[in-house]
Design a protein around this motif. Sequence first.
Motif, PDB file in Angstrom:
ATOM      1  N   TRP A   1     -13.645 -62.025 -52.931  1.00 38.97           N
ATOM      2  CA  TRP A   1     -12.301 -62.274 -52.388  1.00 38.97           C
ATOM      3  C   TRP A   1     -11.407 -62.900 -53.450  1.00 38.97           C
ATOM      4  O   TRP A   1     -11.894 -63.441 -54.444  1.00 38.97           O
ATOM      5  CB  TRP A   1     -12.363 -63.194 -51.163  1.00 38.97           C
ATOM      6  CG  TRP A   1     -12.853 -64.586 -51.477  1.00 38.97           C
ATOM      7  CD1 TRP A   1     -14.145 -64.994 -51.554  1.00 38.97           C
ATOM      8  CD2 TRP A   1     -12.044 -65.739 -51.786  1.00 38.97           C
ATOM      9  NE1 TRP A   1     -14.217 -66.330 -51.891  1.00 38.97           N
ATOM     10  CE2 TRP A   1     -12.939 -66.807 -52.035  1.00 38.97           C
ATOM     11  CE3 TRP A   1     -10.682 -65.968 -51.863  1.00 38.97           C
ATOM     12  CZ2 TRP A   1     -12.486 -68.089 -52.359  1.00 38.97           C
ATOM     13  CZ3 TRP A   1     -10.225 -67.243 -52.185  1.00 38.97           C
ATOM     14  CH2 TRP A   1     -11.119 -68.290 -52.431  1.00 38.97           C
ATOM     15  N   ASN A   2     -10.116 -62.799 -53.237  1.00 44.90           N
ATOM     16  CA  ASN A   2      -9.158 -63.501 -54.091  1.00 44.90           C
ATOM     17  C   ASN A   2      -7.845 -63.689 -53.336  1.00 44.90           C
ATOM     18  O   ASN A   2      -7.546 -62.952 -52.376  1.00 44.90           O
ATOM     19  CB  ASN A   2      -8.887 -62.729 -55.393  1.00 44.90           C
ATOM     20  CG  ASN A   2      -8.203 -61.400 -55.167  1.00 44.90           C
ATOM     21  OD1 ASN A   2      -8.853 -60.400 -54.849  1.00 44.90           O
ATOM     22  ND2 ASN A   2      -6.883 -61.352 -55.308  1.00 44.90           N
ATOM     23  N   ILE A   3      -7.088 -64.670 -53.762  1.00 51.62           N
ATOM     24  CA  ILE A   3      -5.769 -64.891 -53.155  1.00 51.62           C
ATOM     25  C   ILE A   3      -4.803 -63.835 -53.685  1.00 51.62           C
ATOM     26  O   ILE A   3      -4.694 -63.638 -54.897  1.00 51.62           O
ATOM     27  CB  ILE A   3      -5.243 -66.300 -53.467  1.00 51.62           C
ATOM     28  CG1 ILE A   3      -6.172 -67.355 -52.891  1.00 51.62           C
ATOM     29  CG2 ILE A   3      -3.824 -66.490 -52.918  1.00 51.62           C
ATOM     30  CD1 ILE A   3      -5.844 -68.766 -53.319  1.00 51.62           C
ATOM     31  N   TYR A   4      -4.126 -63.155 -52.784  1.00 48.66           N
ATOM     32  CA  TYR A   4      -3.157 -62.133 -53.174  1.00 48.66           C
ATOM     33  C   TYR A   4      -1.743 -62.717 -53.277  1.00 48.66           C
ATOM     34  O   TYR A   4      -1.011 -62.415 -54.205  1.00 48.66           O
ATOM     35  CB  TYR A   4      -3.164 -60.987 -52.164  1.00 48.66           C
ATOM     36  CG  TYR A   4      -2.100 -59.945 -52.439  1.00 48.66           C
ATOM     37  CD1 TYR A   4      -2.232 -59.060 -53.507  1.00 48.66           C
ATOM     38  CD2 TYR A   4      -0.959 -59.858 -51.632  1.00 48.66           C
ATOM     39  CE1 TYR A   4      -1.255 -58.111 -53.768  1.00 48.66           C
ATOM     40  CE2 TYR A   4       0.014 -58.913 -51.895  1.00 48.66           C
ATOM     41  CZ  TYR A   4      -0.137 -58.040 -52.954  1.00 48.66           C
ATOM     42  OH  TYR A   4       0.829 -57.113 -53.215  1.00 48.66           O
ATOM     43  N   LYS A   5      -1.384 -63.579 -52.332  1.00 56.91           N
ATOM     44  CA  LYS A   5      -0.040 -64.151 -52.336  1.00 56.91           C
ATOM     45  C   LYS A   5      -0.064 -65.515 -51.669  1.00 56.91           C
ATOM     46  O   LYS A   5      -0.758 -65.732 -50.676  1.00 56.91           O
ATOM     47  CB  LYS A   5       0.938 -63.236 -51.599  1.00 56.91           C
ATOM     48  CG  LYS A   5       2.399 -63.660 -51.691  1.00 56.91           C
ATOM     49  CD  LYS A   5       2.947 -63.522 -53.099  1.00 56.91           C
ATOM     50  CE  LYS A   5       3.109 -62.093 -53.519  1.00 56.91           C
ATOM     51  NZ  LYS A   5       3.691 -61.959 -54.886  1.00 56.91           N
ATOM     52  N   LYS A   6       0.710 -66.437 -52.258  1.00 53.70           N
ATOM     53  CA  LYS A   6       0.852 -67.775 -51.686  1.00 53.70           C
ATOM     54  C   LYS A   6       2.321 -68.161 -51.760  1.00 53.70           C
ATOM     55  O   LYS A   6       2.912 -68.188 -52.835  1.00 53.70           O
ATOM     56  CB  LYS A   6       0.015 -68.793 -52.468  1.00 53.70           C
ATOM     57  CG  LYS A   6       0.166 -70.236 -52.013  1.00 53.70           C
ATOM     58  CD  LYS A   6      -0.633 -71.173 -52.921  1.00 53.70           C
ATOM     59  CE  LYS A   6      -0.461 -72.633 -52.544  1.00 53.70           C
ATOM     60  NZ  LYS A   6      -1.187 -73.533 -53.473  1.00 53.70           N
ATOM     61  N   SER A   7       2.903 -68.456 -50.620  1.00 52.07           N
ATOM     62  CA  SER A   7       4.320 -68.816 -50.585  1.00 52.07           C
ATOM     63  C   SER A   7       4.513 -70.013 -49.654  1.00 52.07           C
ATOM     64  O   SER A   7       3.606 -70.404 -48.917  1.00 52.07           O
ATOM     65  CB  SER A   7       5.168 -67.631 -50.103  1.00 52.07           C
ATOM     66  OG  SER A   7       4.778 -67.225 -48.799  1.00 52.07           O
TER      67      SER A   7
ATOM     68  N   ALA B   1       4.260 -66.951 -55.102  1.00 51.50           N
ATOM     69  CA  ALA B   1       5.433 -66.132 -54.778  1.00 51.50           C
ATOM     70  C   ALA B   1       6.505 -66.218 -55.852  1.00 51.50           C
ATOM     71  O   ALA B   1       7.230 -65.254 -56.097  1.00 51.50           O
ATOM     72  CB  ALA B   1       6.001 -66.551 -53.425  1.00 51.50           C
ATOM     73  N   LYS B   2       6.603 -67.374 -56.476  1.00 48.04           N
ATOM     74  CA  LYS B   2       7.594 -67.560 -57.545  1.00 48.04           C
ATOM     75  C   LYS B   2       6.878 -68.076 -58.797  1.00 48.04           C
ATOM     76  O   LYS B   2       6.961 -69.243 -59.141  1.00 48.04           O
ATOM     77  CB  LYS B   2       8.669 -68.558 -57.110  1.00 48.04           C
ATOM     78  CG  LYS B   2       9.477 -68.113 -55.896  1.00 48.04           C
ATOM     79  CD  LYS B   2      10.480 -69.178 -55.488  1.00 48.04           C
ATOM     80  CE  LYS B   2      11.268 -68.751 -54.261  1.00 48.04           C
ATOM     81  NZ  LYS B   2      12.235 -69.816 -53.857  1.00 48.04           N
ATOM     82  N   PRO B   3       6.168 -67.199 -59.491  1.00 46.04           N
ATOM     83  CA  PRO B   3       5.368 -67.659 -60.629  1.00 46.04           C
ATOM     84  C   PRO B   3       6.217 -68.159 -61.788  1.00 46.04           C
ATOM     85  O   PRO B   3       7.295 -67.630 -62.058  1.00 46.04           O
ATOM     86  CB  PRO B   3       4.581 -66.404 -61.035  1.00 46.04           C
ATOM     87  CG  PRO B   3       5.396 -65.263 -60.547  1.00 46.04           C
ATOM     88  CD  PRO B   3       6.061 -65.749 -59.289  1.00 46.04           C
ATOM     89  N   HIS B   4       5.753 -69.192 -62.445  1.00 44.73           N
ATOM     90  CA  HIS B   4       6.392 -69.667 -63.665  1.00 44.73           C
ATOM     91  C   HIS B   4       5.302 -70.205 -64.590  1.00 44.73           C
ATOM     92  O   HIS B   4       4.224 -70.609 -64.140  1.00 44.73           O
ATOM     93  CB  HIS B   4       7.444 -70.746 -63.373  1.00 44.73           C
ATOM     94  CG  HIS B   4       6.876 -72.120 -63.192  1.00 44.73           C
ATOM     95  ND1 HIS B   4       6.218 -72.503 -62.049  1.00 44.73           N
ATOM     96  CD2 HIS B   4       6.849 -73.202 -64.017  1.00 44.73           C
ATOM     97  CE1 HIS B   4       5.817 -73.757 -62.167  1.00 44.73           C
ATOM     98  NE2 HIS B   4       6.187 -74.213 -63.350  1.00 44.73           N
TER      99      HIS B   4
END
Length: 519
Positions: free
Chosen positions: A36-42, A190-193
């Motif tokens: 498994w892996n995290i696809y999106k986190k917001s 969700a907003k990568p930096h």
Amino acid sequence: MIRLNNIKIRENLSDAEVFKRAIVKNKIKQEEVKEWNIYKKSIDARKKDDIYYNYSINVKLKDVKKENKFGKVKEEEWQEIEVKRNSKYKPVIIGMGPAGLFAGLLLVDNGIKPIILERGKCVEERIKDVENFANNREFSPVSNIQFGEGGAGTFSDGKLNTGNSANMYSRKVLEEFVRFGAPEEILYTAKPHIGTDNLRKIVKNIREYIISKGGQVLFNTKATDFEIENETIKAVICENNRIETDAVILAIGHSARDTFKKLYELGVEIQPKNFAVGTRIEHLQEDINKAQYGENIKLKLPVADYKLVHHAKNGRTCYTFCMCPGGQVMASNSEENSIVTNGMSNFARDGKNSNSALLVNVTVEDYYKNSPLDGMYFQEDLEQKAFELGGGNYNAPAQRVEDFIDGHKTEKFGKIKPTYMPGVTEADLNEILPEFVTETMKEAIIELDKKIHGFAEKDAVLTGVETRSSSPVQIIRDKESLNSINVKGLYPCGEGAGYAGGIMTSAIDGLKCAIKICL
């Protein structure tokens, strides 16, 4: 693979604990999971009394048949490139910003060894020059925030925004950043930096890898001319050498004004384009956090950001751009006797102030006289006026929001102190910005306060001028081949050529141009 969506988390949990919540909710036993892996986190902060993280989790089950009841997820995957290039010449890449670096990376990974030209210095030396300017006002026209390895994005917040994060090109860029040292969380937030501190290391790692694979990197080497015969590129002329080639990726960035002039002189098709100008606006980061998250924060949340837009009564648009939470305003000029502002944050975003560009759209009709380069001259004029208003010593002119709206010169700053270095001079920005810009900004500041309480804080600081959010020109290219419309083998690329707007889209455009050279 299946995707478990809408996993709402209102507690401070580890990734592993979030995964367990997700499979329990979906009635999946842990022993059934292969990986498994995290696809999106917001973050959903629409209701201040109910802020939560929203996760999507990718899961592969050991029994593939059991995935059918959930609905399988198919993602567009990066395709291996069938290299067909057969040339005795090495391709030349001009510029080592995101477009140039990622073009070089793709080429060497496919067995093609490019020559990369960068007018500035390597990132290690460039950092010293930028700090020397900030601390001692000693400016280098070839090694600054605009010019040098990594491009302008190296001294920014390192945002990796794109319109479609699921796109295979976007995913490829994110994975390459992680490959060379970026935090893995950029793959799913969700907003990568990345932050300027990480970018400096990553840029160096990519360069060293390109060299290890046979690519050449020439610093302090500016392309001064181009040999074009029968509408085909033949050579790049530098100050001390001539490089024969049949493929040039023109990843020059939005500040290579001398190169724009040379290309125009040579007859390369260039057209003017719309852009935007304005200032940086600074608030206290704690006030932005309160405005976005409220007073009673239960979750451990990152510092808050914002992205705002206002359509003014005069038909103009004012918007925020490149918001830097916990960051500082930077001296970003690329020419002597001028002032340009930009923003920068470290990965931790732990500075006292937040800042963002506050920009108003400028159309071709606003500046065009008789040349596609007139937008460049419009920018130059504002930057020189800012230099003079700041006192002619590389101080930037700055003003409290209340004074700006009232049309008074600032005499003293309040609770929000400017972060711009080398320093600021109290001023009235109304004196240098076009009236259509100031009129739109004033209306927008008041209206945007309704979206984020405190945006119109009287002590908020405006520092001018911000003029380099995008290129004022577009070097016209064929949509299919990505060649210049009238010079075969010349590939206008990235932000400077008018085909990107930030680190992510520039890197993607670099990949696309490099692929064309491979085929």
